[in-house]
Each structure stands twice: as structure tokens, then as C-alpha cells.
Design an enzyme around this catalytic site. Structure first.
Site, PDB file in Angstrom:
ATOM      1  N   PHE A 194      12.552   1.987  32.090  1.00 54.71           N
ATOM      2  CA  PHE A 194      12.304   2.737  33.324  1.00 54.71           C
ATOM      3  C   PHE A 194      13.551   2.642  34.191  1.00 54.71           C
ATOM      4  O   PHE A 194      14.405   1.773  33.990  1.00 54.71           O
ATOM      5  CB  PHE A 194      11.072   2.162  34.052  1.00 54.71           C
ATOM      6  CG  PHE A 194       9.932   3.145  34.165  1.00 54.71           C
ATOM      7  CD1 PHE A 194       9.290   3.617  33.029  1.00 54.71           C
ATOM      8  CD2 PHE A 194       9.491   3.593  35.405  1.00 54.71           C
ATOM      9  CE1 PHE A 194       8.231   4.527  33.126  1.00 54.71           C
ATOM     10  CE2 PHE A 194       8.437   4.501  35.514  1.00 54.71           C
ATOM     11  CZ  PHE A 194       7.812   4.970  34.381  1.00 54.71           C
TER      12      PHE A 194
ATOM     13  N   GLN B   2      10.522   8.641  49.192  1.00 55.86           N
ATOM     14  CA  GLN B   2      11.067   8.818  47.843  1.00 55.86           C
ATOM     15  C   GLN B   2      10.874  10.235  47.319  1.00 55.86           C
ATOM     16  O   GLN B   2       9.759  10.748  47.294  1.00 55.86           O
ATOM     17  CB  GLN B   2      10.377   7.846  46.887  1.00 55.86           C
ATOM     18  CG  GLN B   2      10.862   8.001  45.449  1.00 55.86           C
ATOM     19  CD  GLN B   2      10.555   6.774  44.608  1.00 55.86           C
ATOM     20  OE1 GLN B   2       9.456   6.628  44.098  1.00 55.86           O
ATOM     21  NE2 GLN B   2      11.521   5.892  44.495  1.00 55.86           N
TER      22      GLN B   2
ATOM     23  N   HIS C  19      11.113  12.067  43.860  1.00 51.44           N
ATOM     24  CA  HIS C  19      11.146  11.752  42.423  1.00 51.44           C
ATOM     25  C   HIS C  19      12.017  12.785  41.728  1.00 51.44           C
ATOM     26  O   HIS C  19      11.912  13.975  42.031  1.00 51.44           O
ATOM     27  CB  HIS C  19       9.707  11.797  41.885  1.00 51.44           C
ATOM     28  CG  HIS C  19       9.557  11.252  40.500  1.00 51.44           C
ATOM     29  ND1 HIS C  19      10.087  11.874  39.398  1.00 51.44           N
ATOM     30  CD2 HIS C  19       8.932  10.139  40.046  1.00 51.44           C
ATOM     31  CE1 HIS C  19       9.795  11.159  38.317  1.00 51.44           C
ATOM     32  NE2 HIS C  19       9.090  10.106  38.686  1.00 51.44           N
TER      33      HIS C  19
ATOM     34  N   LEU D 133       4.143  16.167  38.975  1.00 54.27           N
ATOM     35  CA  LEU D 133       5.030  15.131  38.452  1.00 54.27           C
ATOM     36  C   LEU D 133       5.174  15.203  36.927  1.00 54.27           C
ATOM     37  O   LEU D 133       4.190  15.351  36.211  1.00 54.27           O
ATOM     38  CB  LEU D 133       4.463  13.755  38.808  1.00 54.27           C
ATOM     39  CG  LEU D 133       5.353  12.593  38.350  1.00 54.27           C
ATOM     40  CD1 LEU D 133       6.554  12.446  39.248  1.00 54.27           C
ATOM     41  CD2 LEU D 133       4.565  11.291  38.324  1.00 54.27           C
TER      42      LEU D 133
ATOM     43  N   GLU E 261       8.492   9.549  34.881  1.00 53.25           N
ATOM     44  CA  GLU E 261       9.779   8.936  34.529  1.00 53.25           C
ATOM     45  C   GLU E 261       9.744   8.401  33.095  1.00 53.25           C
ATOM     46  O   GLU E 261      10.772   8.199  32.461  1.00 53.25           O
ATOM     47  CB  GLU E 261      10.049   7.791  35.516  1.00 53.25           C
ATOM     48  CG  GLU E 261      11.381   7.134  35.368  1.00 53.25           C
ATOM     49  CD  GLU E 261      11.733   6.299  36.612  1.00 53.25           C
ATOM     50  OE1 GLU E 261      11.627   6.819  37.736  1.00 53.25           O
ATOM     51  OE2 GLU E 261      12.122   5.137  36.433  1.00 53.25           O
TER      52      GLU E 261
ATOM     53  N   ARG F 114      15.804   6.081  41.303  1.00 53.64           N
ATOM     54  CA  ARG F 114      15.348   7.445  41.616  1.00 53.64           C
ATOM     55  C   ARG F 114      16.172   8.114  42.707  1.00 53.64           C
ATOM     56  O   ARG F 114      16.442   9.310  42.627  1.00 53.64           O
ATOM     57  CB  ARG F 114      13.883   7.405  42.049  1.00 53.64           C
ATOM     58  CG  ARG F 114      12.991   7.137  40.879  1.00 53.64           C
ATOM     59  CD  ARG F 114      11.542   7.069  41.282  1.00 53.64           C
ATOM     60  NE  ARG F 114      10.735   6.901  40.076  1.00 53.64           N
ATOM     61  CZ  ARG F 114       9.433   6.651  40.075  1.00 53.64           C
ATOM     62  NH1 ARG F 114       8.790   6.530  41.216  1.00 53.64           N
ATOM     63  NH2 ARG F 114       8.789   6.526  38.935  1.00 53.64           N
TER      64      ARG F 114
ATOM     65  N   HIS G 218       7.415  12.134  46.567  1.00 54.70           N
ATOM     66  CA  HIS G 218       6.559  11.398  45.644  1.00 54.70           C
ATOM     67  C   HIS G 218       5.911  10.160  46.248  1.00 54.70           C
ATOM     68  O   HIS G 218       4.785   9.816  45.917  1.00 54.70           O
ATOM     69  CB  HIS G 218       7.415  10.977  44.439  1.00 54.70           C
ATOM     70  CG  HIS G 218       6.679  10.210  43.395  1.00 54.70           C
ATOM     71  ND1 HIS G 218       5.567  10.713  42.751  1.00 54.70           N
ATOM     72  CD2 HIS G 218       6.886   8.972  42.861  1.00 54.70           C
ATOM     73  CE1 HIS G 218       5.121   9.818  41.873  1.00 54.70           C
ATOM     74  NE2 HIS G 218       5.900   8.752  41.926  1.00 54.70           N
TER      75      HIS G 218
ATOM     76  N   ARG H  11      11.989   2.623  45.999  1.00 58.28           N
ATOM     77  CA  ARG H  11      11.110   1.909  45.072  1.00 58.28           C
ATOM     78  C   ARG H  11      11.520   2.197  43.635  1.00 58.28           C
ATOM     79  O   ARG H  11      11.804   3.343  43.284  1.00 58.28           O
ATOM     80  CB  ARG H  11       9.666   2.372  45.278  1.00 58.28           C
ATOM     81  CG  ARG H  11       8.734   1.945  44.172  1.00 58.28           C
ATOM     82  CD  ARG H  11       7.306   2.272  44.470  1.00 58.28           C
ATOM     83  NE  ARG H  11       6.930   3.659  44.249  1.00 58.28           N
ATOM     84  CZ  ARG H  11       6.603   4.169  43.056  1.00 58.28           C
ATOM     85  NH1 ARG H  11       6.652   3.428  41.967  1.00 58.28           N
ATOM     86  NH2 ARG H  11       6.241   5.436  42.959  1.00 58.28           N
TER      87      ARG H  11
END
Ligand SMILES: Cc1cc2nc3c(=O)[nH]c(=O)nc-3n(C[C@H](O)[C@H](O)[C@H](O)COP(=O)(O)OP(=O)(O)OC[C@H]3O[C@@H](n4cnc5c(N)ncnc54)[C@H](O)[C@@H]3O)c2cc1C
Length: 564
Positions: free
Chosen positions: A113, A229, A231, A241, A244, A275, A342, A377
Site C-alpha cells: 500500500f 485527503q 485519493h 473509489l 489503492e 496519497r 476521500h 493519512r
């Protein structure tokens, strides 16, 4: 008047984990949710949950990655708690029935990730949130004698006593319109994020900043509210979405020349940089004319490089999303994406036990700001945050309630909220529609408080939010009934969203530097000397936010330049 030792508002992962932890100590618990618990936004979480469970990993490495991901704004004591407790929490989930993916040797399989130095994301295909949420709900059933569930109850306000201690809430039964006072020795807010302040967003329609605004209105400071955030991979058409996990499995990002442009921005981590970094890179490509699709507003996410068998097994949900919502078979062709709203890193300020500065009030999950995410994050750290701090809040609140008597509430706030609702229902149809105002709010926030920001744009947004707040006071609704009146709830939610937007804009204007998700073209550098601190917004007597600061806790990682 129902009364409980611990009342939890919100039944997503944070709320359910808190309920379970509190129930296990033997106290009486209530869990309230405006939708059926397993329809909470947590159910949409796809990619996975981080924990240093592998023999090649160590929680300190996870903590360092999180600190770096936060652009050194996260509080390191809280990050140490979250990362060191993560392996035990994930194993606990596995033991109570979450069917995490395993590898050929029978161990938990882990996927790569963003921003992580090793593979440390445990997952259930791309339905991780759903898998965990359903298991927690099953587990809660075991405690049906001590846990009361108030499903489809909408909290309108928190109640504080004369000393400023939280003693419960007022809520509306959505099915009947009946209002009720709920009394509790301790209240845990677990009511999720604020995505609907932006349009588009990956967040469900129910993510409307309710808890953030309810806490703010009783004087609790909101922290890091400027940190929003975006994304990197949301569908151009509608903001849905694409997890990821796709890049974790090896997918590439391509510009119109077919170039893997992340080479220029993050040569070591490429598509798996943090991100904020990837979203900025995409937006730069788009702004400089190298985007693809209509008006060049998108980027290609190429999942065809992942073996088809693996895609069908590990990314099966986004195979469906691609087909249903973009008309694209992701196993055969690239799909058009762009950065989209996001997650909100900021929220209700708490300590590492979830306690807010108001006695008797806790917060956990996306509504809260501990702060473990700081300026940005890392993917798969939010599910972890909800569970660790949900559990800690539940335990702490239960313990506190063992040493106190049940408070007594009158019906002053109930009467006030009933009057507020009847005023909304009886407005003449002369103002604007709620939906129109919400639309304008989402659009301006998505233009001016997005990946790139500057003072002129944010001042414009501030003016618009101010006007919309005024207009919302006379905005009308159609439904005047009591049964499932979603219209009236929409009007109340709009008020919450406008409060959150106001705090977000003010904090972003205040922070005159670029850090994490806040990139200001007028202040493009990070400035640790002046801005290595949290910004808090607190409500004033004039119903406007005022700024204060609080220090960032540093334990072992000094700020350094951030490169991927
Ligand atoms: C599409 C998507 C995918 C994601 N994927 C991942 C991922 O793979 N990994 C990861 O770590 N994170 C992921 N995230 C982020 C993560 O899922 C969320 O941050 C997290 O689930 C939030 O959980 P929560 O318990 O705080 O709130 P939620 O799950 O949003 O629950 C909020 C609860 O509060 C209740 N509520 C709200 N207002 C009221 C009110 N006024 N009255 C009564 N009840 C109320 C709601 O009914 C609900 O029960 C994803 C997010 C999205 C949107």
C-alpha cells in the site's frame, strides 16, 4: 427516558468496536445509528488494514512510515499506540471470524500500500470493511442483554450539564419522528467523516459531519481541519473509489503520452508514494495538459498489467465498479481516474484514550482527530485507527462509568430541537432548496479546497460558505410529515456540513505553508519553524470559529525532508 452507562453514537467500525469493548467489561451500552449499522460507510472500505504482522516487519517501521506519511504533523505518542497495538487487533479480528486472505503457506497474506516500506496490509479481497463490520455486528449480538441498539435513530444534539460535562444526547426516531432524551454516564461519538461537504466524494451520502459539528457546537475544539485527503484514483464520471489495492497489486498510472509519470515525482515508490504526493502529481499532469479523456481531466489507471486471475480474485469489486459505473472492463483496458475527495484527517480533538476536552465525551474513528494521520493519512491506516481508538474509548468510558452515578437530564435541549425541527418543516417556500445549497457548497469546496489551494481561492470559498450559511436558515423542504422524513434530516445535516466547511476553510487560510494534503501555491514550502503545530478551531459566542494552536508530540522521529 432511556439511560445507559455508555452511549455510542455511530455504528461503523469505530462505534461497534467501542460497543464490544465496553460490553465486555459488563456495563450497559447503547449504540445508535441513523442507518442500519452494517450500512455505515465503513462497509465500503475496500483495500485493507495495516499491521506489522509479518516476520520481516516491525511496528516501529509502521510507525515511522505513518509519521512520514503525516508530513510530521501526526502526534507520535498516538501513532506509537496505534502501530504497536495493530498486530494484536488484527489477530483478534481473525480469531473472531474475519476471513482474511491467506497465502500458500497458510499465513496472512499482505498487500503493498502507499507510503509503506514493506507489504503490511491485511485484506479480504476488496471488501475488507464489509467483512470486518459484519463480524463485529455478529459479535455484538452475543451481548444483546446489555447492549441496546437504536437503529435508524438520528442524534440531533449532545447534552452538557451545568458543569460542562456530557450527559447524553437528543435523538429523533426516523421511523416515527418521535424525539427522545438519552441519558448516559459517558458518550462516545463515532459518527464518521464529512465527505459530503465536497462534491464529488468517495463517501456515502450519510457522511455529513454530524458528530464533528455536534461536538463543535458544545465547545469541543476541532483539530487539523484543513487536512483533507484527495485519493489519487476516483472515477472521473462520479467520484467512485477505485481502491489503492489496485496499485498495491501493481497497476500503473499513465498520462496522455503513455508515460508512467510517477518516475518524475517519486522515483523510489512510484505509484505507491503517499496519497498527497500521487494526487499532486496527477493534478500537475492534468494542469499541464498531459491529462486524458474529455477536456484532459483524467489520468489512466492501467490494471491490465496485473495478471487477470489475480484481478478477478483480489479486486473483484472494482471489476464490477468499472463495468457498472464507467463501462470499462479493467482486465482489458485502462480506466479513467482523477484525484477526488476521500477522507478528513481532522476532527474532534481527543487524547490517546479517545477522551475529548469535555468530560464524559469521547470520540473515535473518522469523526475524531487523535492525531494519528496529521497532514496525510496512509491508505489502510483508517480502519486500524477506528478499531484501536474505538476499543480504547470503549474501555476507558466503561471504566469511568463504574465510578459515577447516572446523571439526570431535563428536556431543555429536547424542546429546543423539537422547535428547531418544527421551524424547518413550517418554512415558506420562498428561500432556496436544501439540495441546491448543498450542491453549491460541494462544488466550491472541490474547486478551492482541493489538491492545490491559494489565498484568493479560499477567501472566495469563505465568502460563499458564509452566504450559504445565511441562505440555509430560510431554505425549505417538501416533506412535512413525521414518518421517515429524510428531508428534515437533510436540512439538519446541511447545517452540520456548513459548520465543518467553515472550520476547514479558516484553518486552511491560517496555515501559511504546504504540508501533507494542504498544498498552497502561494506558500509552496513546508515551514517547520512556524507551522510544526496543530491548528484548532473552537466556536465563539458569535457562532464563528476562532483559532488556537496546540503542539505536535514528537517522541523519536525528528522532522526531516519527505521524499518517496
Ligand atoms: C469508499 C471508501 C473506501 C475506503 N477504504 C478504506 C480501506 O481500504 N482502508 C482503510 O483503512 N480505510 C478506508 N476508508 C476509510 C474508512 O473506511 C473510514 O474512515 C472508516 O470506515 C470510518 O469509520 P467510522 O466508524 O469512523 O465511521 P462510519 O463507518 O462512517 O460510521 C459512522 C456511523 O455514524 C452514524 N451517524 C452519523 N451521523 C449520525 C447521527 N446524526 N445520528 C446517528 N447516527 C449517526 C452512521 O449511521 C454510522 O453508523 C475508505 C473509505 C471510503 C469512503
Amino acid at each position: 427516558m432511556p439511560s445507559h452507562d455508555v452511549l455510542i453514537i455511530g455504528a461503523g467500525l469505530a462505534g461497534q468496536r467501542a460497543a464490544l469493548a465496553a460490553a465486555e467489561t459488563g456495563v450497559t451500552v447503547a449504540i445508535m445509528s441513523k442507518v442500519h449499522p452494517v450500512r455505515s460507510h465503513s462497509v465500503a472500505a475496500a483495500g485493507g488494514i495495516n499491521a506489522a504482522v509479518s516476520v520481516d516487519d516491525d511496528w516501529r517501521s509502521h510507525a515511522y512510515d505513518t509519521v512520514k506519511g503525516s508530513d510530521f504533523l501526526g502526534d507520535q505518542d498516538a501513532i506509537e499506540v496505534m502501530c504497536s497495538e495493530a498486530p494484536k487487533e488484527v489477530m483478534h479480528l481473525e480469531h473472531i471470524g474475519v476471513t482474511f486472505h491467506r497465502n500458500e503457506t497458510g499465513h496472512l497474506d499482505l498487500r503493498a500500500f502507499g507510503g509503506a516500506s514493506v507489504k503490511r496490509t491485511a485484506y479480504v479481497a476488496d471488501i475488507t470493511g464489509q467483512a470486518i463490520l459484519h463480524v463485529l455486528y455478529e459479535q455484538l449480538m452475543k451481548h444483546h442483554e446489555t447492549v441496546d441498539r437504536y437503529e435508524e435513530w438520528f442524534t440531533t444534539s449532545l447534552i452538557l450539564d451545568a458543569e460542562g460535562t456530557c450527559t447524553g444526547c437528543v435523538a429523533r426516531h426516523i421511523r416515527t419522528g418521535r424525539m427522545e432524551v438519552f441519558t448516559a454516564k459517558n458518550v462516545i461519538l463515532a459518527s464518521g467523516g464529512a465527505g459530503q461537504v465536497w462534491k464529488p466524494t468517495t463517501n456515502a451520502l450519510i457522511c455529513t459531519a454530524d458528530g464533528i459539528a455536534q461536538a463543535y457546537r458544545v465547545g469541543v475544539p476541532l483539530m487539523d481541519m484543513e487536512m483533507i485527503q484527495y485519493h489519487p484514483t476516483t472515477l472521473v464520471e462520479n467520484g467512485f473509489l477505485i481502491t489503492e489495492g489496485a496499485r498495491g497489486e501493481g497497476a500503473h498510472l499513465l498520462n496522455k503520452d503513455g508515460e508512467r509519470f510517477m518516475e518524475k515525482y517519486a522515483p523510489n515508490k512510484m505509484e505507491l508514494a503517499s496519497r498527497d504526493v500521487v494526487s499532486r502529481a496527477e493534478q500537475t499532469e492534468i494542469n499541464e495538459g498531459r491529462g486524458v479523456g474529455l477536456n484532459g481531466e483524467g489520468i489512466y489507471l492501467d490494471i491490465t498489467v496485473v495478471p487477470k486471475k489475480r484481478t478477478l480474485e483480489a479486486l473483484r469489486e472494482i471489476v464490477n465498479i468499472g463495468k457498472d459505473f464507467a463501462g470499462v472492463d479493467i482486465t482489458r483496458e485502462p480506466i479513467l481516474i482523477r484525484p477526488g475527495q476521500h477522507y478528513i484527517m481532522g476532527g474532534v480533538k481527543t487524547d490517546i484514550d479517545g477522551a475529548t476536552p469535555v468530560k464524559g465525551l469521547y470520540a473515535a474513528g473518522e469523526v475524531a482527530c487523535v492525531s494519528v494521520h496529521g497532514g496525510n493519512r496512509l491508505g489502510a491506516n483508517s480502519l486500524l485507527d477506528t478499531l484501536i481508538f474505538g476499543r480504547r474509548s470503549g474501555e476507558h468510558a466503561a471504566e469511568r462509568s463504574k465510578h459515577m452515578a447516572m446523571p439526570v437530564n431535563d428536556d431543555a435541549i429536547l424542546k429546543r430541537d423539537e422547535a428547531m425541527i418544527s421551524e424547518i418543516i413550517n418554512r415558506p417556500k420562498t428561500g432556496r432548496r436544501i439540495s441546491e445549497i448543498k450542491d453549491e457548497l460541494g462544488t466550491i469546496m472541490n474547486q478551492k479546497l482541493a489538491v492545490y489551494r491559494d489565498e484568493a481561492g479560499m477567501l472566495e470559498a469563505q465568502e460563499v460558505v458564509k452566504r450559504l450559511k445565511e441562505e440555509s436558515r430560510s431554505a425549505y423542504i417538501d416533506d412535512r410529515g413525521t414518518v421517515f422524513n429524510q428531508d428534515v434530516l437533510g436540512a439538519i445535516e446541511l447545517g452540520y456540513m456548513l459548520d465543518a466547511a467553515e472550520c476547514c476553510v479558516l484553518a486552511a487560510l491560517e496555515r501559511k505553508e504546504s504540508r501533507g494534503a494542504q498544498f498552497r501555491t502561494d506558500y509552496p514550502e513546508r515551514n517547520d519553524e512556524e507551522w510544526q503545530k496543530h491548528i484548532n478551531t473552537t466556536i465563539t459566542a458569535d457562532d464563528e470559529p476562532a483559532i488556537t494552536y496546540s503542539p505536535v508530540t514528537i517522541t523519536q522521529w525528528q522532522p526531516e525532508e519527505r521524499k518517496y
